[in-house]
Design a protein around this motif. Structure first.
Motif, mmCIF file in Angstrom:
data_model
loop_
_atom_site.group_PDB
_atom_site.id
_atom_site.type_symbol
_atom_site.label_atom_id
_atom_site.label_comp_id
_atom_site.label_asym_id
_atom_site.label_seq_id
_atom_site.Cartn_x
_atom_site.Cartn_y
_atom_site.Cartn_z
ATOM 1 N N UNK A 85 28.614 -90.358 56.814
ATOM 2 C CA UNK A 85 27.564 -89.432 57.259
ATOM 3 C C UNK A 85 27.800 -89.009 58.707
ATOM 4 N N UNK A 86 28.220 -89.951 59.537
ATOM 5 C CA UNK A 86 28.493 -89.635 60.940
ATOM 6 C C UNK A 86 29.677 -88.682 61.072
ATOM 7 N N UNK A 87 30.676 -88.857 60.218
ATOM 8 C CA UNK A 87 31.836 -87.969 60.238
ATOM 9 C C UNK A 87 31.430 -86.547 59.854
ATOM 10 N N UNK A 88 30.592 -86.407 58.843
ATOM 11 C CA UNK A 88 30.122 -85.077 58.425
ATOM 12 C C UNK A 88 29.405 -84.396 59.589
ATOM 13 N N UNK A 89 28.552 -85.132 60.269
ATOM 14 C CA UNK A 89 27.819 -84.552 61.402
ATOM 15 C C UNK A 89 28.745 -84.121 62.517
ATOM 16 N N UNK A 90 29.749 -84.918 62.815
ATOM 17 C CA UNK A 90 30.696 -84.562 63.858
ATOM 18 C C UNK A 90 31.508 -83.339 63.454
ATOM 19 N N UNK A 91 31.912 -83.305 62.200
ATOM 20 C CA UNK A 91 32.708 -82.165 61.731
ATOM 21 C C UNK A 91 31.895 -80.878 61.726
ATOM 22 N N UNK A 92 30.597 -80.985 61.521
ATOM 23 C CA UNK A 92 29.758 -79.784 61.507
ATOM 24 C C UNK A 92 29.922 -78.986 62.803
#
Length: 185
Positions: A109-116
């Protein structure tokens, strides 16, 4: 799936982080339905309508930036409701298939947020997340993270500053996301 994106670049709406998230969610919903829900056209239609309606409401709220604040907030509220309804569909899919749902503080979930934040003004925004290659569980969880981020951004946009220009992508690049911000995804 490049031919299915029907929402093109819309001027100053494109610099709004919540609008960027909305476009990404919309594109992802089209791809998700095509890949995993093609045998359930009514569910696909419902999900796609909610995603499209949310993006349209966001765009209208930006176009009304010089108008009545109450009208803009109402459009933002409609967008938020549509996103949350869409999130319910993804959560129901995960539950039906007995796939785990990511918590807000899990690594994925943290990776998705960073990639956003790396998506910004990219034309290939859905390809940036490799939507066409994700498993059903990862795809649904990614969409849920993006929806949570969009709703959080909408909350910030409507409560902090009535001027959408202040919620621009350029502002996001100058100000790094905090751990609390990332946990909201």
């Amino acid at each position: 799936m490049p031919g299915k994106k029907i929402i093109s670049r819309l001027g100053r709406s494109m610099s709004l982080r919540s609008f960027q998230a909305g476009l990404l969610i919309y594109d992802g919903t089209l791809i998700f339905c095509d890949r995993f829900l093609h045998t359930r056209p009514s569910v696909c239609s419902h999900m796609t309508r909610h995603a499209f309606s949310a993006v349209c409401s966001l765009s209208e709220s930006v176009l009304m930036s010089g108008s009545d604040r109450r009208s803009r907030q109402q459009l933002v509220h409609v967008a938020s409701e549509r996103f949350q309804s869409l999130q319910n569909h993804y959560e129901a899919f995960l539950e039906e298939k007995q796939f785990p749902q990511w918590g807000g503080d899990e690594h994925e979930a943290l990776v998705v947020c960073k990639r956003f934040y790396g998506v910004a003004d990219r034309i290939d925004r859905s390809d940036f997340f490799a939507f066409s290659e994700l498993s059903a569980a990862t795809f649904a969880n990614t969409q849920i993270c993006l929806i949570r981020k969009a709703v959080w951004l909408l909350t910030q946009q409507s409560s902090v500053d009535p001027s959408p220009e202040r919620q621009s992508i350029q502002g996001a690049q100058r100000k790094p996301a905090t751990r609390f911000d990332a946990m909201l995804c």
